[in-house]
Write an enzyme that holds these catalytic residues in place. Structure first.
Site, mmCIF file in Angstrom:
data_model
loop_
_atom_site.group_PDB
_atom_site.id
_atom_site.type_symbol
_atom_site.label_atom_id
_atom_site.label_comp_id
_atom_site.label_asym_id
_atom_site.label_seq_id
_atom_site.Cartn_x
_atom_site.Cartn_y
_atom_site.Cartn_z
ATOM 1 N N HIS A 63 0.835 -1.202 0.000
ATOM 2 C CA HIS A 63 0.000 0.000 0.000
ATOM 3 C C HIS A 63 0.874 1.259 0.000
ATOM 4 O O HIS A 63 0.625 2.190 -0.771
ATOM 5 C CB HIS A 63 -0.908 -0.036 1.241
ATOM 6 C CG HIS A 63 -1.713 1.194 1.468
ATOM 7 N ND1 HIS A 63 -3.020 1.302 1.062
ATOM 8 C CD2 HIS A 63 -1.406 2.362 2.079
ATOM 9 C CE1 HIS A 63 -3.487 2.500 1.402
ATOM 10 N NE2 HIS A 63 -2.519 3.156 2.027
ATOM 11 N N GLU A 64 1.889 1.288 0.829
ATOM 12 C CA GLU A 64 2.751 2.472 0.919
ATOM 13 C C GLU A 64 3.579 2.656 -0.354
ATOM 14 O O GLU A 64 3.722 3.777 -0.847
ATOM 15 C CB GLU A 64 3.642 2.401 2.163
ATOM 16 C CG GLU A 64 2.882 2.369 3.478
ATOM 17 C CD GLU A 64 1.872 3.493 3.674
ATOM 18 O OE1 GLU A 64 2.018 4.580 3.044
ATOM 19 O OE2 GLU A 64 0.912 3.303 4.438
#
Length: 184
Positions: A63-64
């Protein structure tokens, strides 16, 4: 954390110009992680009891990484600049009427900025799902991560007033993309 990040970074196509990614773990009890333009990722130690498996942590890391690759930071700066210029024009046209400015500001916040932020979060969830799957992690673990986040409880704002989708929305969106991710 760094081993998982390296596994994900090994399978992505990075056209952002990042030469070297930096992953830092911060001693902080909040269940959080963040990404900054230029390939900087921070992970708080408080996420580790929530992301109970390497696959769940891969969902966080994917996600990051997705935020950076999708250039979400730059988009937010650009949108804020446009919003500020628009507010300045409305202010000048209304003679800086505080009631008008307040209404326009609230409309911009709830009608544009928050939904756009939630869109970024959803996009990062789905891209992160793909990245973690390509790196060999079980995509279903992303849903388990959000079950864990939801089980933490605590007060959370209504989705319409938040920068992030609700845990339920995230799990629904990830479930919809799970068959494609399983193929990866």
């Amino acid at each position: 954390v760094k081993c998982i990040a390296n596994a994900i970074l090994a399978v992505i196509e990075d056209d952002t110009g990042v030469q070297s990614w930096e992953v830092v773990v911060f001693k902080d009890n909040s269940a959080n992680a963040f990404a900054l333009p230029g390939g900087k990722i921070g992970v708080h130690t408080g996420i580790l009891p929530v992301a109970k498996t390497t696959g769940q942590l891969a969902a966080v890391m994917g996600h990051e990484v997705a935020h950076v690759l999708a250039r979400h930071g730059a988009e937010r700066i650009s949108d804020a600049t446009i919003m500020n210029k628009g507010m300045g024009a409305v202010g000048a046209a209304s003679g800086n009427n505080s009631a008008v400015m307040g209404a326009i500001g609230a409309g911009a916040q709830f009608g544009v900025m928050l939904p756009f932020s939630r869109k970024h979060e959803s996009e990062a969830d789905i891209l992160g799902l793909e990245y973690m799957a390509k790196a060999g992690f079980d995509p279903k673990e992303s849903i388990d991560l959000w079950k864990n986040m939801s089980a933490m409880g605590g007060s959370k704002p209504m989705e319409i007033m938040s920068t992030h989708p609700s845990d339920e929305t995230r799990m629904k969106q990830l479930n919809e993309k799970l068959p494609d991710a399983n193929k990866l």
